[in-house]
Motif scaffolding. Structure first.
Motif, PDB file in Angstrom:
ATOM      1  N   UNK A   1      48.730  38.653  35.708  1.00 53.62           N
ATOM      2  CA  UNK A   1      47.607  39.564  35.415  1.00 53.62           C
ATOM      3  C   UNK A   1      46.308  39.039  36.026  1.00 53.62           C
ATOM      4  N   UNK A   2      46.015  37.768  35.767  1.00 58.29           N
ATOM      5  CA  UNK A   2      44.811  37.169  36.341  1.00 58.29           C
ATOM      6  C   UNK A   2      44.915  37.079  37.860  1.00 58.29           C
ATOM      7  N   UNK A   3      46.114  36.746  38.310  1.00 58.99           N
ATOM      8  CA  UNK A   3      46.348  36.667  39.756  1.00 58.99           C
ATOM      9  C   UNK A   3      46.148  38.034  40.411  1.00 58.99           C
ATOM     10  N   UNK A   4      46.680  39.081  39.749  1.00 59.94           N
ATOM     11  CA  UNK A   4      46.545  40.438  40.296  1.00 59.94           C
ATOM     12  C   UNK A   4      45.068  40.807  40.427  1.00 59.94           C
ATOM     13  N   UNK A   5      44.313  40.542  39.368  1.00 63.96           N
ATOM     14  CA  UNK A   5      42.876  40.866  39.374  1.00 63.96           C
ATOM     15  C   UNK A   5      42.132  40.061  40.442  1.00 63.96           C
ATOM     16  N   UNK A   6      42.486  38.785  40.546  1.00 64.66           N
ATOM     17  CA  UNK A   6      41.785  37.914  41.502  1.00 64.66           C
ATOM     18  C   UNK A   6      42.042  38.357  42.937  1.00 64.66           C
ATOM     19  N   UNK A   7      43.298  38.700  43.245  1.00 59.39           N
ATOM     20  CA  UNK A   7      43.616  39.125  44.617  1.00 59.39           C
ATOM     21  C   UNK A   7      42.951  40.466  44.931  1.00 59.39           C
ATOM     22  N   UNK A   8      42.949  41.361  43.950  1.00 59.66           N
ATOM     23  CA  UNK A   8      42.293  42.660  44.156  1.00 59.66           C
ATOM     24  C   UNK A   8      40.793  42.461  44.366  1.00 59.66           C
ATOM     25  N   UNK A   9      40.182  41.590  43.571  1.00 61.23           N
ATOM     26  CA  UNK A   9      38.739  41.337  43.710  1.00 61.23           C
ATOM     27  C   UNK A   9      38.438  40.681  45.067  1.00 61.23           C
ATOM     28  N   UNK A  10      39.311  39.778  45.493  1.00 62.20           N
ATOM     29  CA  UNK A  10      39.115  39.137  46.803  1.00 62.20           C
ATOM     30  C   UNK A  10      39.184  40.182  47.921  1.00 62.20           C
ATOM     31  N   UNK A  11      40.150  41.085  47.819  1.00 59.23           N
ATOM     32  CA  UNK A  11      40.305  42.144  48.838  1.00 59.23           C
ATOM     33  C   UNK A  11      39.060  43.029  48.880  1.00 59.23           C
ATOM     34  N   UNK A  12      38.592  43.427  47.691  1.00 59.81           N
ATOM     35  CA  UNK A  12      37.376  44.257  47.626  1.00 59.81           C
ATOM     36  C   UNK A  12      36.206  43.537  48.291  1.00 59.81           C
ATOM     37  N   UNK A  13      36.056  42.244  47.960  1.00 59.41           N
ATOM     38  CA  UNK A  13      34.932  41.469  48.516  1.00 59.41           C
ATOM     39  C   UNK A  13      35.028  41.402  50.035  1.00 59.41           C
ATOM     40  N   UNK A  14      36.227  41.154  50.543  1.00 60.71           N
ATOM     41  CA  UNK A  14      36.388  41.027  51.993  1.00 60.71           C
ATOM     42  C   UNK A  14      36.091  42.354  52.708  1.00 60.71           C
ATOM     43  N   UNK A  15      36.568  43.445  52.123  1.00 63.24           N
ATOM     44  CA  UNK A  15      36.336  44.747  52.750  1.00 63.24           C
ATOM     45  C   UNK A  15      34.860  45.148  52.679  1.00 63.24           C
ATOM     46  N   UNK A  16      34.132  44.555  51.742  1.00 59.55           N
ATOM     47  CA  UNK A  16      32.689  44.842  51.641  1.00 59.55           C
ATOM     48  C   UNK A  16      31.863  43.735  52.286  1.00 59.55           C
ATOM     49  N   UNK A  17      32.517  42.883  53.071  1.00 56.58           N
ATOM     50  CA  UNK A  17      31.847  41.773  53.774  1.00 56.58           C
ATOM     51  C   UNK A  17      31.134  40.806  52.838  1.00 56.58           C
ATOM     52  N   UNK A  18      31.700  40.627  51.658  1.00 51.02           N
ATOM     53  CA  UNK A  18      31.176  39.611  50.744  1.00 51.02           C
ATOM     54  C   UNK A  18      32.128  38.427  50.782  1.00 51.02           C
ATOM     55  N   UNK A  19      31.614  37.253  50.456  1.00 53.85           N
ATOM     56  CA  UNK A  19      32.498  36.080  50.427  1.00 53.85           C
ATOM     57  C   UNK A  19      32.920  35.809  48.994  1.00 53.85           C
ATOM     58  N   UNK A  20      34.151  35.349  48.881  1.00 55.29           N
ATOM     59  CA  UNK A  20      34.664  35.045  47.553  1.00 55.29           C
ATOM     60  C   UNK A  20      35.770  34.007  47.704  1.00 55.29           C
ATOM     61  N   UNK A  21      35.777  33.037  46.824  1.00 52.34           N
ATOM     62  CA  UNK A  21      36.795  31.983  46.874  1.00 52.34           C
ATOM     63  C   UNK A  21      37.977  32.378  45.997  1.00 52.34           C
TER      64      UNK A  21
ATOM     65  N   UNK B 178      48.442  52.967  35.871  1.00 54.79           N
ATOM     66  CA  UNK B 178      47.318  52.209  35.328  1.00 54.79           C
ATOM     67  C   UNK B 178      46.749  51.302  36.434  1.00 54.79           C
ATOM     68  N   UNK B 179      45.499  50.904  36.261  1.00 52.97           N
ATOM     69  CA  UNK B 179      44.854  50.023  37.238  1.00 52.97           C
ATOM     70  C   UNK B 179      45.615  48.694  37.328  1.00 52.97           C
ATOM     71  N   UNK B 180      46.088  48.218  36.201  1.00 53.49           N
ATOM     72  CA  UNK B 180      46.838  46.949  36.165  1.00 53.49           C
ATOM     73  C   UNK B 180      48.120  47.065  36.983  1.00 53.49           C
ATOM     74  N   UNK B 181      48.799  48.200  36.812  1.00 50.12           N
ATOM     75  CA  UNK B 181      50.068  48.400  37.540  1.00 50.12           C
ATOM     76  C   UNK B 181      49.818  48.429  39.040  1.00 50.12           C
ATOM     77  N   UNK B 182      48.719  49.061  39.433  1.00 52.09           N
ATOM     78  CA  UNK B 182      48.402  49.175  40.860  1.00 52.09           C
ATOM     79  C   UNK B 182      48.066  47.805  41.444  1.00 52.09           C
ATOM     80  N   UNK B 183      47.267  47.022  40.712  1.00 55.19           N
ATOM     81  CA  UNK B 183      46.898  45.689  41.212  1.00 55.19           C
ATOM     82  C   UNK B 183      48.128  44.787  41.289  1.00 55.19           C
ATOM     83  N   UNK B 184      49.011  44.942  40.337  1.00 55.83           N
ATOM     84  CA  UNK B 184      50.241  44.141  40.339  1.00 55.83           C
ATOM     85  C   UNK B 184      51.116  44.520  41.543  1.00 55.83           C
ATOM     86  N   UNK B 185      51.234  45.817  41.764  1.00 52.69           N
ATOM     87  CA  UNK B 185      52.026  46.293  42.909  1.00 52.69           C
ATOM     88  C   UNK B 185      51.414  45.791  44.215  1.00 52.69           C
ATOM     89  N   UNK B 186      50.094  45.799  44.282  1.00 57.89           N
ATOM     90  CA  UNK B 186      49.386  45.344  45.481  1.00 57.89           C
ATOM     91  C   UNK B 186      49.692  43.866  45.752  1.00 57.89           C
TER      92      UNK B 186
END
Lengths: 141, 201
Positions: A1-21, B178-186
């Motif tokens: 769950x945390x990993x999913x959020x972190x990777x999604x946030x990193x992708x968003x940052x990169x596509x918006x030309x922001x830096x994120x570790x 759900x947003x969680x499901x999409x991020x997980x799939x990604x």
């Protein structure tokens, strides 16, 4: 769950030309996201020359399609006229034959009624056959 | 002479009249008008989707061939717009054509015996040092291969984010997940690409 959020946030940052570790455990996926961004370059739009060439090509294709549609429409109209003429010819021929037959049997006990019934039946068959032929012809297109 | 439109076309036409603008029309309304040879409706759809299609092609085809494949996609759309079913979503139908054209592109290449998917134009890539260019080109080629190899549902989520420019929230709404499901799939999709590519870093 945390990993999913972190990777999604990193992708968003990169596509918006922001830096994120990213944390170490996601470091191996960071390279993939960067390569994807490099390959797709979502912010790089098709250039004006290509757009103009493509629009021209599509207009030509569209014009050609319209011409084909018009030809098909004319062919359909012509076919309809041929079918109507054939049906009319068939009706006239049938009527002529029946009238000739009727003249020969005039005065007989049979009278006129059966011939008119036959005429009606033949006309019905002719119209039915014509409609069936027309529908069949159009379905083949 | 009064022209008789099919019922679905009349309905779309009336809606457009009400809206007075093609820009406000849905993709499906524009597609139905295009089926009735409304060129302006088609060009609106084309302008709406050009960048998305172009990006999708870029993700799976070497840079030198992107323009040609994109052109083939839109020519195929003009030729087959009549087969679009009004019950379907237009973008689903369009992306099926994109996939088919990309598959045809690779089929033609392999028929020509020119399946050198690692060969991409250096000029097109616009990178710096020659040795660095080769290294990057290998990696880019590996990305194209991976994108053509991973399962469709993984590819689609990556393309929705990168090529279509949709946010994760928009993707979740569009896929009714759900947003969680999409991020997980990604994350699983990115992992699948990594597995195909091997070690990128």
């Amino acid at each position: 769950m945390l990993k999913d959020d972190a990777l999604a946030a990193f992708t968003d940052a990169m596509l918006e030309n922001r830096t994120m570790e990213l944390t170490d455990d996601l470091h191996d996926l960071e390279g993939v996201v960067r390569r994807l961004n490099q390959a797709i370059q979502p912010n790089r739009l098709p250039d004006a020359t290509f757009r103009a060439r493509l629009t021209q090509r599509l207009n030509e294709e569209w014009g050609q399609m319209e011409r084909q549609q018009r030809v098909r429409h004319i062919q359909n109209q012509r076919m309809l006229r041929y079918v109507a003429a054939a049906a009319a010819l068939l009706l006239v021929a049938t009527a002529a034959i029946l009238l000739a037959t009727n003249t020969r049997v005039q005065g007989s006990a049979a009278g006129d009624d059966p011939n008119w019934l036959v005429l009606f039946m033949v006309a019905l068959v002719a119209v039915g056959a014509t409609v069936t032929f027309y529908v069949w012809k159009n379905r083949r297109r | 002479m009064k022209r008789l439109w099919p019922q679905h076309v009349s309905s779309a036409r009336d809606d457009i009249k009400d809206m007075k603008q093609y820009a406000d029309a849905t993709d499906e309304q524009l597609a139905r008008l295009s089926q009735d040879h409304d060129r302006e409706a088609f060009l609106t759809l084309y302008n709406r989707y050009l960048t998305k299609v172009y990006n999708r092609v870029k993700s799976r085809v070497p840079p030198d061939d992107v323009d040609d494949v994109t052109q083939e996609v839109f020519v195929a759309v003009v030729r087959s717009i009549g087969s679009f079913k009004s019950q379907s979503k237009f973008n689903t139908w369009l992306y099926t054509i994109v996939n088919r054209q990309i598959a045809d592109f690779y089929r033609r290449r392999s028929r020509k015996g020119n399946d050198d998917r690692n060969t991409v134009s250096l000029e097109a890539m616009e990178f710096g040092e020659p040795s660095y260019q080769h290294e990057l080109l290998d990696e880019q080629a590996a990305i194209y291969r991976a994108m053509n190899t991973i399962p469709e549902h993984y590819r689609e989520i990556v393309l929705m984010r990168f090529a279509d420019g949709m946010s994760f929230a928009e993707i979740a709404e569009s896929r009714e997940q759900s947003l969680e499901a999409v991020k997980s799939l990604y994350r699983r999709a990115i992992q699948a690409i990594k597995d195909e590519v091997g070690e990128v870093q």
